[in-house]
Design a protein around this motif. Structure first.
Motif, PDB file in Angstrom:
ATOM      1  N   VAL A 219      -8.133  10.759   4.265  1.00 46.58           N
ATOM      2  CA  VAL A 219      -6.698  10.841   3.974  1.00 46.58           C
ATOM      3  C   VAL A 219      -5.948   9.875   4.886  1.00 46.58           C
ATOM      4  O   VAL A 219      -6.091   9.933   6.111  1.00 46.58           O
ATOM      5  CB  VAL A 219      -6.150  12.263   4.175  1.00 46.58           C
ATOM      6  CG1 VAL A 219      -4.682  12.312   3.757  1.00 46.58           C
ATOM      7  CG2 VAL A 219      -6.960  13.275   3.392  1.00 46.58           C
ATOM      8  N   PHE A 220      -5.169   9.013   4.279  1.00 48.52           N
ATOM      9  CA  PHE A 220      -4.312   8.094   5.029  1.00 48.52           C
ATOM     10  C   PHE A 220      -2.896   8.649   5.008  1.00 48.52           C
ATOM     11  O   PHE A 220      -2.310   8.823   3.940  1.00 48.52           O
ATOM     12  CB  PHE A 220      -4.359   6.701   4.395  1.00 48.52           C
ATOM     13  CG  PHE A 220      -3.374   5.729   4.989  1.00 48.52           C
ATOM     14  CD1 PHE A 220      -3.452   5.349   6.318  1.00 48.52           C
ATOM     15  CD2 PHE A 220      -2.361   5.185   4.213  1.00 48.52           C
ATOM     16  CE1 PHE A 220      -2.543   4.456   6.864  1.00 48.52           C
ATOM     17  CE2 PHE A 220      -1.444   4.293   4.735  1.00 48.52           C
ATOM     18  CZ  PHE A 220      -1.540   3.922   6.068  1.00 48.52           C
ATOM     19  N   GLU A 221      -2.354   8.957   6.161  1.00 47.78           N
ATOM     20  CA  GLU A 221      -1.012   9.520   6.262  1.00 47.78           C
ATOM     21  C   GLU A 221       0.000   8.390   6.402  1.00 47.78           C
ATOM     22  O   GLU A 221      -0.049   7.603   7.345  1.00 47.78           O
ATOM     23  CB  GLU A 221      -0.942  10.452   7.472  1.00 47.78           C
ATOM     24  CG  GLU A 221       0.356  11.218   7.599  1.00 47.78           C
ATOM     25  CD  GLU A 221       0.330  12.162   8.791  1.00 47.78           C
ATOM     26  OE1 GLU A 221       1.264  12.100   9.613  1.00 47.78           O
ATOM     27  OE2 GLU A 221      -0.623  12.952   8.909  1.00 47.78           O
ATOM     28  N   CYS A 222       0.923   8.307   5.451  1.00 45.48           N
ATOM     29  CA  CYS A 222       1.922   7.230   5.456  1.00 45.48           C
ATOM     30  C   CYS A 222       3.246   7.782   4.956  1.00 45.48           C
ATOM     31  O   CYS A 222       3.426   8.016   3.762  1.00 45.48           O
ATOM     32  CB  CYS A 222       1.455   6.073   4.569  1.00 45.48           C
ATOM     33  SG  CYS A 222       2.630   4.703   4.463  1.00 45.48           S
ATOM     34  N   THR A 223       4.183   8.011   5.858  1.00 43.26           N
ATOM     35  CA  THR A 223       5.466   8.605   5.480  1.00 43.26           C
ATOM     36  C   THR A 223       6.460   7.579   4.938  1.00 43.26           C
ATOM     37  O   THR A 223       7.543   7.942   4.510  1.00 43.26           O
ATOM     38  CB  THR A 223       6.105   9.331   6.675  1.00 43.26           C
ATOM     39  OG1 THR A 223       6.315   8.403   7.736  1.00 43.26           O
ATOM     40  CG2 THR A 223       5.202  10.464   7.168  1.00 43.26           C
ATOM     41  N   ALA A 224       6.082   6.305   4.945  1.00 45.17           N
ATOM     42  CA  ALA A 224       6.928   5.257   4.358  1.00 45.17           C
ATOM     43  C   ALA A 224       6.594   5.171   2.869  1.00 45.17           C
ATOM     44  O   ALA A 224       5.556   4.621   2.483  1.00 45.17           O
ATOM     45  CB  ALA A 224       6.687   3.924   5.050  1.00 45.17           C
ATOM     46  N   MET A 225       7.465   5.720   2.024  1.00 46.34           N
ATOM     47  CA  MET A 225       7.174   5.855   0.594  1.00 46.34           C
ATOM     48  C   MET A 225       6.869   4.522  -0.072  1.00 46.34           C
ATOM     49  O   MET A 225       5.877   4.387  -0.796  1.00 46.34           O
ATOM     50  CB  MET A 225       8.342   6.543  -0.111  1.00 46.34           C
ATOM     51  CG  MET A 225       8.177   6.639  -1.620  1.00 46.34           C
ATOM     52  SD  MET A 225       6.776   7.651  -2.133  1.00 46.34           S
ATOM     53  CE  MET A 225       7.533   9.278  -2.086  1.00 46.34           C
ATOM     54  N   ASN A 226       7.712   3.502   0.146  1.00 44.77           N
ATOM     55  CA  ASN A 226       7.485   2.214  -0.514  1.00 44.77           C
ATOM     56  C   ASN A 226       6.151   1.602  -0.105  1.00 44.77           C
ATOM     57  O   ASN A 226       5.432   1.039  -0.932  1.00 44.77           O
ATOM     58  CB  ASN A 226       8.629   1.252  -0.210  1.00 44.77           C
ATOM     59  CG  ASN A 226       9.851   1.531  -1.068  1.00 44.77           C
ATOM     60  OD1 ASN A 226       9.927   2.556  -1.740  1.00 44.77           O
ATOM     61  ND2 ASN A 226      10.807   0.630  -1.051  1.00 44.77           N
ATOM     62  N   LEU A 227       5.807   1.693   1.176  1.00 42.59           N
ATOM     63  CA  LEU A 227       4.526   1.171   1.641  1.00 42.59           C
ATOM     64  C   LEU A 227       3.375   1.945   1.014  1.00 42.59           C
ATOM     65  O   LEU A 227       2.368   1.361   0.597  1.00 42.59           O
ATOM     66  CB  LEU A 227       4.447   1.255   3.170  1.00 42.59           C
ATOM     67  CG  LEU A 227       3.109   0.832   3.792  1.00 42.59           C
ATOM     68  CD1 LEU A 227       2.782  -0.612   3.432  1.00 42.59           C
ATOM     69  CD2 LEU A 227       3.135   1.019   5.306  1.00 42.59           C
ATOM     70  N   ALA A 228       3.521   3.269   0.939  1.00 40.08           N
ATOM     71  CA  ALA A 228       2.467   4.097   0.346  1.00 40.08           C
ATOM     72  C   ALA A 228       2.221   3.707  -1.110  1.00 40.08           C
ATOM     73  O   ALA A 228       1.071   3.590  -1.552  1.00 40.08           O
ATOM     74  CB  ALA A 228       2.844   5.573   0.450  1.00 40.08           C
ATOM     75  N   ILE A 229       3.312   3.500  -1.874  1.00 39.15           N
ATOM     76  CA  ILE A 229       3.173   3.105  -3.280  1.00 39.15           C
ATOM     77  C   ILE A 229       2.507   1.743  -3.396  1.00 39.15           C
ATOM     78  O   ILE A 229       1.629   1.525  -4.243  1.00 39.15           O
ATOM     79  CB  ILE A 229       4.552   3.079  -3.976  1.00 39.15           C
ATOM     80  CG1 ILE A 229       5.154   4.494  -4.026  1.00 39.15           C
ATOM     81  CG2 ILE A 229       4.430   2.504  -5.380  1.00 39.15           C
ATOM     82  CD1 ILE A 229       4.428   5.447  -4.937  1.00 39.15           C
ATOM     83  N   LYS A 230       2.891   0.807  -2.551  1.00 35.09           N
ATOM     84  CA  LYS A 230       2.292  -0.534  -2.596  1.00 35.09           C
ATOM     85  C   LYS A 230       0.801  -0.482  -2.281  1.00 35.09           C
ATOM     86  O   LYS A 230      -0.004  -1.199  -2.885  1.00 35.09           O
ATOM     87  CB  LYS A 230       3.022  -1.468  -1.634  1.00 35.09           C
ATOM     88  CG  LYS A 230       4.420  -1.850  -2.103  1.00 35.09           C
ATOM     89  CD  LYS A 230       5.124  -2.756  -1.106  1.00 35.09           C
ATOM     90  CE  LYS A 230       6.527  -3.127  -1.598  1.00 35.09           C
ATOM     91  NZ  LYS A 230       7.248  -3.963  -0.621  1.00 35.09           N
ATOM     92  N   MET A 231       0.428   0.368  -1.326  1.00 37.93           N
ATOM     93  CA  MET A 231      -0.996   0.513  -0.987  1.00 37.93           C
ATOM     94  C   MET A 231      -1.747   1.177  -2.140  1.00 37.93           C
ATOM     95  O   MET A 231      -2.902   0.846  -2.412  1.00 37.93           O
ATOM     96  CB  MET A 231      -1.148   1.310   0.298  1.00 37.93           C
ATOM     97  CG  MET A 231      -0.601   0.600   1.513  1.00 37.93           C
ATOM     98  SD  MET A 231      -0.959   1.441   3.068  1.00 37.93           S
ATOM     99  CE  MET A 231      -2.736   1.233   3.171  1.00 37.93           C
ATOM    100  N   LEU A 232      -1.084   2.101  -2.809  1.00 37.98           N
ATOM    101  CA  LEU A 232      -1.691   2.757  -3.967  1.00 37.98           C
ATOM    102  C   LEU A 232      -1.956   1.737  -5.073  1.00 37.98           C
ATOM    103  O   LEU A 232      -2.991   1.786  -5.752  1.00 37.98           O
ATOM    104  CB  LEU A 232      -0.759   3.858  -4.476  1.00 37.98           C
ATOM    105  CG  LEU A 232      -1.239   4.711  -5.657  1.00 37.98           C
ATOM    106  CD1 LEU A 232      -2.459   5.534  -5.274  1.00 37.98           C
ATOM    107  CD2 LEU A 232      -0.117   5.632  -6.133  1.00 37.98           C
TER     108      LEU A 232
END
Length: 309
Positions: A219-232
Protein backbone atom coordinates in the motif's frame (compact mmCIF):
# COMPACT_ATOMS: atom_id res chain seq x y z
CA UNK A 1 -7.58 30.77 33.10
CA UNK A 2 -7.44 34.16 31.42
CA UNK A 3 -7.51 34.93 27.71
CA UNK A 4 -4.06 36.52 27.71
CA UNK A 5 -2.63 33.35 29.26
CA UNK A 6 -4.28 31.16 26.65
CA UNK A 7 -3.11 33.47 23.87
CA UNK A 8 0.43 33.29 25.24
CA UNK A 9 0.36 29.48 25.40
CA UNK A 10 -0.76 29.23 21.78
CA UNK A 11 1.84 31.73 20.61
CA UNK A 12 4.70 29.97 22.45
CA UNK A 13 3.66 26.69 20.87
CA UNK A 14 3.49 28.19 17.38
CA UNK A 15 6.79 30.09 17.59
CA UNK A 16 8.69 27.53 19.66
CA UNK A 17 10.36 30.03 21.98
CA UNK A 18 9.65 32.64 24.63
CA UNK A 19 11.75 35.19 22.80
CA UNK A 20 9.85 34.91 19.50
CA UNK A 21 6.48 34.73 21.26
CA UNK A 22 7.27 37.87 23.27
CA UNK A 23 8.02 39.75 20.05
CA UNK A 24 4.77 38.61 18.43
CA UNK A 25 2.72 39.53 21.52
CA UNK A 26 4.71 42.73 22.21
CA UNK A 27 5.54 41.62 25.76
CA UNK A 28 8.76 41.24 27.66
CA UNK A 29 10.05 37.68 28.12
CA UNK A 30 9.78 38.04 31.88
CA UNK A 31 6.10 39.09 31.64
CA UNK A 32 5.37 36.18 29.31
CA UNK A 33 7.19 33.71 31.55
CA UNK A 34 5.34 35.02 34.60
CA UNK A 35 1.99 34.62 32.81
CA UNK A 36 2.79 30.97 32.02
CA UNK A 37 3.90 30.23 35.57
CA UNK A 38 0.63 31.68 36.88
CA UNK A 39 -1.35 29.47 34.52
CA UNK A 40 0.63 26.38 35.53
CA UNK A 41 0.10 27.25 39.18
CA UNK A 42 -3.65 27.61 38.65
CA UNK A 43 -3.87 24.22 36.95
CA UNK A 44 -1.33 22.47 39.16
CA UNK A 45 0.56 20.95 36.20
CA UNK A 46 3.57 21.74 33.99
CA UNK A 47 2.54 22.95 30.56
CA UNK A 48 5.88 23.89 28.99
CA UNK A 49 9.38 22.41 29.03
CA UNK A 50 12.58 23.91 27.70
CA UNK A 51 14.97 21.90 25.52
CA UNK A 52 17.81 22.59 23.10
CA UNK A 53 15.13 22.99 20.43
CA UNK A 54 13.26 25.66 22.37
CA UNK A 55 9.97 25.49 24.27
CA UNK A 56 7.61 22.57 23.79
CA UNK A 57 4.33 21.49 25.33
CA UNK A 58 3.97 18.67 27.81
CA UNK A 59 1.10 16.19 27.49
CA UNK A 60 -0.94 18.44 29.79
CA UNK A 61 0.02 21.43 27.67
CA UNK A 62 -1.16 19.70 24.50
CA UNK A 63 -4.59 19.12 26.04
CA UNK A 64 -4.90 22.72 27.17
CA UNK A 65 -3.75 23.94 23.74
CA UNK A 66 -6.85 22.61 21.99
CA UNK A 67 -9.17 24.29 24.49
CA UNK A 68 -7.14 27.50 24.27
CA UNK A 69 -7.52 27.65 20.49
CA UNK A 70 -11.25 27.05 20.75
CA UNK A 71 -11.67 29.77 23.37
CA UNK A 72 -9.67 32.33 21.39
CA UNK A 73 -11.52 31.51 18.18
CA UNK A 74 -14.89 31.82 19.94
CA UNK A 75 -13.92 35.26 21.24
CA UNK A 76 -12.75 36.32 17.77
CA UNK A 77 -16.03 35.20 16.22
CA UNK A 78 -18.07 36.92 18.91
CA UNK A 79 -16.26 40.19 18.24
CA UNK A 80 -16.70 39.72 14.49
CA UNK A 81 -20.41 39.04 14.95
CA UNK A 82 -20.89 42.30 16.86
CA UNK A 83 -18.79 44.28 14.40
CA UNK A 84 -20.76 42.80 11.50
CA UNK A 85 -24.01 43.84 13.18
CA UNK A 86 -22.63 47.35 13.50
CA UNK A 87 -21.57 47.25 9.83
CA UNK A 88 -17.91 47.86 10.68
CA UNK A 89 -16.16 44.75 9.39
CA UNK A 90 -16.25 42.16 6.63
CA UNK A 91 -17.38 38.67 7.60
CA UNK A 92 -14.81 35.88 7.40
CA UNK A 93 -15.89 32.29 6.82
CA UNK A 94 -13.53 29.32 6.77
CA UNK A 95 -14.94 26.15 5.26
CA UNK A 96 -13.18 22.78 5.20
CA UNK A 97 -13.69 20.23 2.42
CA UNK A 98 -12.25 16.85 1.45
CA UNK A 99 -11.05 16.05 -2.08
CA UNK A 100 -14.30 14.10 -2.57
CA UNK A 101 -16.68 16.84 -1.41
CA UNK A 102 -14.72 19.50 -3.30
CA UNK A 103 -15.91 17.93 -6.57
CA UNK A 104 -19.62 18.14 -5.76
CA UNK A 105 -21.64 20.52 -7.94
CA UNK A 106 -24.00 21.72 -5.14
CA UNK A 107 -20.94 22.99 -3.26
CA UNK A 108 -19.58 24.86 -6.26
CA UNK A 109 -22.97 26.32 -7.17
CA UNK A 110 -23.74 27.40 -3.60
CA UNK A 111 -20.36 29.09 -3.15
CA UNK A 112 -20.76 31.02 -6.40
CA UNK A 113 -24.27 32.13 -5.43
CA UNK A 114 -23.10 33.12 -1.94
CA UNK A 115 -20.23 35.22 -3.33
CA UNK A 116 -22.60 37.00 -5.70
CA UNK A 117 -25.15 37.65 -2.94
CA UNK A 118 -22.59 38.66 -0.27
CA UNK A 119 -19.62 40.12 -2.19
CA UNK A 120 -18.10 41.59 0.98
CA UNK A 121 -17.80 38.25 2.74
CA UNK A 122 -14.23 36.93 2.92
CA UNK A 123 -14.61 33.23 2.08
CA UNK A 124 -11.80 30.74 2.61
CA UNK A 125 -12.00 27.06 1.58
CA UNK A 126 -9.37 24.61 2.86
CA UNK A 127 -9.01 21.08 1.47
CA UNK A 128 -7.74 18.28 3.71
CA UNK A 129 -8.38 14.67 4.65
CA UNK A 130 -11.42 13.80 6.86
CA UNK A 131 -9.37 13.18 10.01
CA UNK A 132 -7.64 16.55 9.61
CA UNK A 133 -10.97 18.31 9.14
CA UNK A 134 -12.26 16.99 12.45
CA UNK A 135 -9.15 18.11 14.30
CA UNK A 136 -9.33 21.58 12.75
CA UNK A 137 -13.00 21.81 13.75
CA UNK A 138 -12.24 20.81 17.34
CA UNK A 139 -9.39 23.34 17.43
CA UNK A 140 -11.74 26.10 16.25
CA UNK A 141 -9.86 26.69 12.99
CA UNK A 142 -12.90 26.04 10.78
CA UNK A 143 -16.44 27.40 10.93
CA UNK A 144 -17.78 24.15 9.53
CA UNK A 145 -16.85 21.43 7.05
CA UNK A 146 -18.13 19.12 4.34
CA UNK A 147 -16.64 15.72 5.00
CA UNK A 148 -16.89 12.42 3.17
CA UNK A 149 -16.46 10.20 6.19
CA UNK A 150 -18.44 9.59 9.39
CA UNK A 151 -16.19 9.04 12.42
CA UNK A 152 -16.91 6.36 14.97
CA UNK A 153 -16.82 9.02 17.70
CA UNK A 154 -18.70 12.19 16.76
CA UNK A 155 -19.18 13.37 20.34
CA UNK A 156 -19.24 17.16 20.60
CA UNK A 157 -19.95 17.70 16.90
CA UNK A 158 -23.16 18.62 15.09
CA UNK A 159 -23.62 16.31 12.07
CA UNK A 160 -26.14 16.72 9.26
CA UNK A 161 -26.18 14.12 6.42
CA UNK A 162 -26.35 15.57 2.91
CA UNK A 163 -25.96 12.73 0.42
CA UNK A 164 -24.10 9.53 -0.42
CA UNK A 165 -21.69 9.05 -3.31
CA UNK A 166 -20.94 5.59 -4.72
CA UNK A 167 -17.38 4.40 -4.30
CA UNK A 168 -15.55 2.51 -7.04
CA UNK A 169 -12.32 0.56 -7.37
CA UNK A 170 -10.40 2.07 -10.29
CA UNK A 171 -7.38 1.11 -12.39
CA UNK A 172 -5.91 2.51 -15.58
CA UNK A 173 -7.42 1.35 -18.84
CA UNK A 174 -5.43 -1.61 -20.10
CA UNK A 175 -4.59 -2.75 -16.55
CA UNK A 176 -3.96 -6.53 -16.49
CA UNK A 177 -6.65 -6.94 -13.81
CA UNK A 178 -9.27 -4.57 -15.21
CA UNK A 179 -11.73 -7.40 -15.96
CA UNK A 180 -11.21 -9.29 -12.70
CA UNK A 181 -14.38 -9.39 -10.59
CA UNK A 182 -13.13 -10.81 -7.29
CA UNK A 183 -11.55 -8.46 -4.75
CA UNK A 184 -9.52 -11.37 -3.41
CA UNK A 185 -7.48 -11.39 -6.63
CA UNK A 186 -6.49 -7.77 -6.01
CA UNK A 187 -4.90 -8.43 -2.62
CA UNK A 188 -1.42 -8.90 -4.07
CA UNK A 189 -1.68 -5.79 -6.24
CA UNK A 190 -0.07 -2.43 -5.44
CA UNK A 191 -2.72 -0.16 -3.88
CA UNK A 192 -2.81 3.60 -3.37
CA UNK A 193 -4.57 5.03 -0.31
CA UNK A 194 -5.31 8.75 -0.10
CA UNK A 195 -6.02 8.38 3.62
CA UNK A 196 -3.73 7.19 6.36
CA UNK A 197 -3.34 3.43 6.17
CA UNK A 198 -3.99 3.41 9.91
CA UNK A 199 -7.39 5.08 9.40
CA UNK A 200 -9.80 2.18 9.86
CA UNK A 201 -12.72 4.33 8.66
CA UNK A 202 -11.22 5.07 5.24
CA UNK A 203 -12.93 3.62 2.16
CA UNK A 204 -9.77 1.62 1.44
CA UNK A 205 -9.85 -0.17 4.81
CA UNK A 206 -13.65 -0.45 4.85
CA UNK A 207 -13.58 -2.15 1.44
CA UNK A 208 -11.56 -5.08 2.73
CA UNK A 209 -13.13 -5.16 6.18
CA UNK A 210 -16.67 -5.36 4.74
CA UNK A 211 -15.55 -8.20 2.46
CA UNK A 212 -13.91 -10.10 5.35
CA UNK A 213 -10.53 -9.89 3.65
CA UNK A 214 -7.18 -8.88 5.02
CA UNK A 215 -5.66 -5.58 3.97
CA UNK A 216 -3.19 -5.80 1.06
CA UNK A 217 0.50 -5.82 1.97
CA UNK A 218 1.57 -3.37 -0.72
CA UNK A 219 0.00 0.00 0.00
CA UNK A 220 1.35 3.39 -1.03
CA UNK A 221 -0.03 6.16 1.17
CA UNK A 222 -0.46 9.42 -0.75
CA UNK A 223 -2.74 12.14 0.60
CA UNK A 224 -2.14 14.37 -2.44
CA UNK A 225 -5.18 13.46 -4.56
CA UNK A 226 -3.91 14.75 -7.92
CA UNK A 227 -0.57 12.98 -7.49
CA UNK A 228 -2.33 9.77 -6.46
CA UNK A 229 -4.53 9.87 -9.59
CA UNK A 230 -1.53 10.53 -11.84
CA UNK A 231 0.34 7.59 -10.30
CA UNK A 232 -2.75 5.43 -10.79
CA UNK A 233 -2.82 6.40 -14.47
CA UNK A 234 0.84 5.57 -14.99
CA UNK A 235 1.21 2.27 -13.14
CA UNK A 236 -0.53 -1.00 -12.36
CA UNK A 237 -1.77 0.35 -9.04
CA UNK A 238 -5.34 0.07 -7.74
CA UNK A 239 -7.30 2.69 -5.82
CA UNK A 240 -10.69 3.32 -4.20
CA UNK A 241 -12.16 6.62 -5.38
CA UNK A 242 -15.55 8.28 -5.59
CA UNK A 243 -17.63 7.84 -8.69
CA UNK A 244 -17.46 11.62 -9.20
CA UNK A 245 -13.69 11.44 -9.60
CA UNK A 246 -14.16 9.52 -12.86
CA UNK A 247 -15.53 12.71 -14.41
CA UNK A 248 -13.45 15.59 -15.84
CA UNK A 249 -13.66 17.70 -12.69
CA UNK A 250 -10.28 17.02 -11.06
CA UNK A 251 -8.18 20.17 -11.21
CA UNK A 252 -5.05 19.87 -13.34
CA UNK A 253 -5.93 16.47 -14.80
CA UNK A 254 -8.35 17.38 -17.57
CA UNK A 255 -9.08 14.49 -19.94
CA UNK A 256 -6.57 12.23 -18.20
CA UNK A 257 -9.28 10.78 -15.95
CA UNK A 258 -10.93 9.34 -19.06
CA UNK A 259 -8.16 6.77 -18.98
CA UNK A 260 -9.39 5.35 -15.67
CA UNK A 261 -11.39 2.15 -15.65
CA UNK A 262 -13.93 1.27 -12.90
CA UNK A 263 -13.61 -2.39 -11.93
CA UNK A 264 -16.93 -4.25 -11.75
CA UNK A 265 -16.39 -6.18 -8.53
CA UNK A 266 -18.71 -8.81 -7.11
CA UNK A 267 -18.12 -7.30 -3.67
CA UNK A 268 -19.79 -4.10 -2.55
CA UNK A 269 -17.62 -0.96 -2.52
CA UNK A 270 -18.39 1.39 0.42
CA UNK A 271 -20.18 4.65 -0.37
CA UNK A 272 -18.80 8.02 0.62
CA UNK A 273 -21.14 9.58 3.17
CA UNK A 274 -21.22 13.36 2.68
CA UNK A 275 -22.04 15.30 5.85
CA UNK A 276 -21.96 18.94 6.88
CA UNK A 277 -20.49 19.28 10.34
CA UNK A 278 -19.72 21.98 12.89
CA UNK A 279 -19.08 22.11 16.62
CA UNK A 280 -22.38 23.84 17.37
CA UNK A 281 -24.79 25.63 15.00
CA UNK A 282 -25.46 28.32 17.61
CA UNK A 283 -21.74 29.24 17.63
CA UNK A 284 -21.69 30.11 13.91
CA UNK A 285 -21.56 33.77 12.96
CA UNK A 286 -24.54 35.10 11.02
CA UNK A 287 -22.68 34.88 7.71
CA UNK A 288 -21.38 31.36 8.38
CA UNK A 289 -24.87 30.29 9.44
CA UNK A 290 -26.33 31.58 6.17
CA UNK A 291 -23.80 29.65 4.10
CA UNK A 292 -24.38 26.54 6.22
CA UNK A 293 -28.14 26.72 5.55
CA UNK A 294 -27.67 27.44 1.83
CA UNK A 295 -25.43 24.39 1.46
CA UNK A 296 -28.05 22.21 3.12
CA UNK A 297 -30.68 23.56 0.73
CA UNK A 298 -28.41 23.16 -2.30
CA UNK A 299 -27.79 19.50 -1.58
CA UNK A 300 -31.48 18.92 -0.82
CA UNK A 301 -32.46 20.34 -4.23
CA UNK A 302 -29.80 18.24 -5.99
CA UNK A 303 -30.98 15.10 -4.18
CA UNK A 304 -34.66 15.69 -5.02
CA UNK A 305 -33.81 16.41 -8.66
CA UNK A 306 -31.75 13.22 -8.92
CA UNK A 307 -34.58 11.17 -7.43
CA UNK A 308 -37.07 12.69 -9.87
CA UNK A 309 -34.86 11.67 -12.77
Amino acid sequence: MKLHQLRALVCIHETGSLQDASQVLHLTQSALSRSMKELESQLGVTLLVRSNKGMSLTEHGQRVLGHARQALESVRRARQEIEDMKGLTVSEITLGVTPVTALLSPLQQTLLHFQQTYPNAALKVLEMRPAQLLQHLRDGLLDFALTSQVPSHAVGLDWQPLCRIPGVVAVRKGHPLQHVRSLRLFQEAQWISVDSVADTLSQFNQLFASSALGRPRRVFECTAMNLAIKMLLNSDSVMVISQGALGPGLVGLGDMVKHLHPVELEESVPDYSVNIVCVNRSYLTRAAGLLFTQLQSGFAVEHSTSNAL
